[in-house]
Design an enzyme around this catalytic site. Structure first.
Site, PDB file in Angstrom:
ATOM      1  N   CYS A  83      -2.277  -2.885   7.383  1.00  0.00           N
ATOM      2  CA  CYS A  83      -1.881  -2.718   8.782  1.00  0.00           C
ATOM      3  C   CYS A  83      -2.295  -1.316   9.228  1.00  0.00           C
ATOM      4  O   CYS A  83      -2.708  -0.485   8.414  1.00  0.00           O
ATOM      5  CB  CYS A  83      -0.376  -2.933   8.949  1.00  0.00           C
ATOM      6  SG  CYS A  83       0.639  -1.578   8.282  1.00  0.00           S
ATOM      7  N   GLU A  85       0.838  -1.198   0.000  1.00  0.00           N
ATOM      8  CA  GLU A  85       0.000   0.000   0.000  1.00  0.00           C
ATOM      9  C   GLU A  85       0.878   1.255   0.000  1.00  0.00           C
ATOM     10  O   GLU A  85       0.604   2.223  -0.711  1.00  0.00           O
ATOM     11  CB  GLU A  85      -0.908   0.026   1.242  1.00  0.00           C
ATOM     12  CG  GLU A  85      -1.834  -1.166   1.363  1.00  0.00           C
ATOM     13  CD  GLU A  85      -1.263  -2.285   2.228  1.00  0.00           C
ATOM     14  OE1 GLU A  85      -2.057  -2.961   2.891  1.00  0.00           O
ATOM     15  OE2 GLU A  85      -0.028  -2.494   2.242  1.00  0.00           O
TER      16      GLU A  85
END
Length: 186
Positions: A121, A95
């Protein structure tokens, strides 16, 4: 049967075997994950604006630095559990890399959709929120679930697909083969 009705039925059949937009970009994210250099788990991310890919990312070491596949995994050596102590890792998450690529190439992430092959996360979730991505489609799991809650709290739409990204990629490839009468390669 009239020619128009026959054409309409054929068009319906094609629509039924065409992947959805979410399946299409999820399959791309799974393909992107194959470039990962992480020894533990391979993640892929794709950022989309108006159904157009603007960036991809996979997890691996920072640019021009040795990768874990070359030097080993410090987290494994120290026995660190998945989803904890993210700072003890040389890897940059998929990401993060996708967002960084947008910055490098001058692409706005505002109101985009991110497709990712596992739960972001909490660190990635904060980056997604601040990059103003409005929707995240997740096709896999991860032990750190706090990121999901952060995304939802910030008003980011979160869609968790029930099918794994590998299965989606195989299904999308299978759809193409079935439409073209090409034998499966898998």
């Amino acid at each position: 049967m009239s020619k128009k009705k026959k054409q309409s039925k054929e068009n319906e059949k094609v629509k039924q075997i065409r992947p959805t937009i979410d399946e299409y970009f999820t399959a791309m994210a799974e393909l992107v994950s194959t470039r990962s250099t992480c020894l533990r788990r391979q993640f892929g991310a794709v950022i989309v604006q108006n159904n157009h890919v603007i960036s991809t990312g996979y997890n691996g070491a920072p640019k021009d630095m040795p990768h874990c596949i070359e030097i080993g995994c410090l987290r494994d050596e120290l026995g660190i559990l998945s989803g904890t102590q993210h700072e003890i890792c040389r890897g940059v998450h998929s990401e993060q890399n996708a967002i960084i690529q947008c910055a490098i190439h001058g692409e706005s992430t505002k109101d985009g959709t991110m497709y990712v092959t596992g739960f972001p996360c909490k660190i990635c979730a904060k980056m997604i929120i601040n990059s103003m991505i409005k929707r995240v489609v997740i096709s896999g799991q991860y032990s750190d679930t706090e990121g999901i809650e952060l995304l939802k709290e910030a008003g980011v739409e979160v869609l968790i697909l029930k099918t794994s990204p590998k299965v989606i990629l195989i299904q999308v490839i299978g759809l193409k083969s079935s439409r073209q009468n090409v034998p499966d390669l898998f």
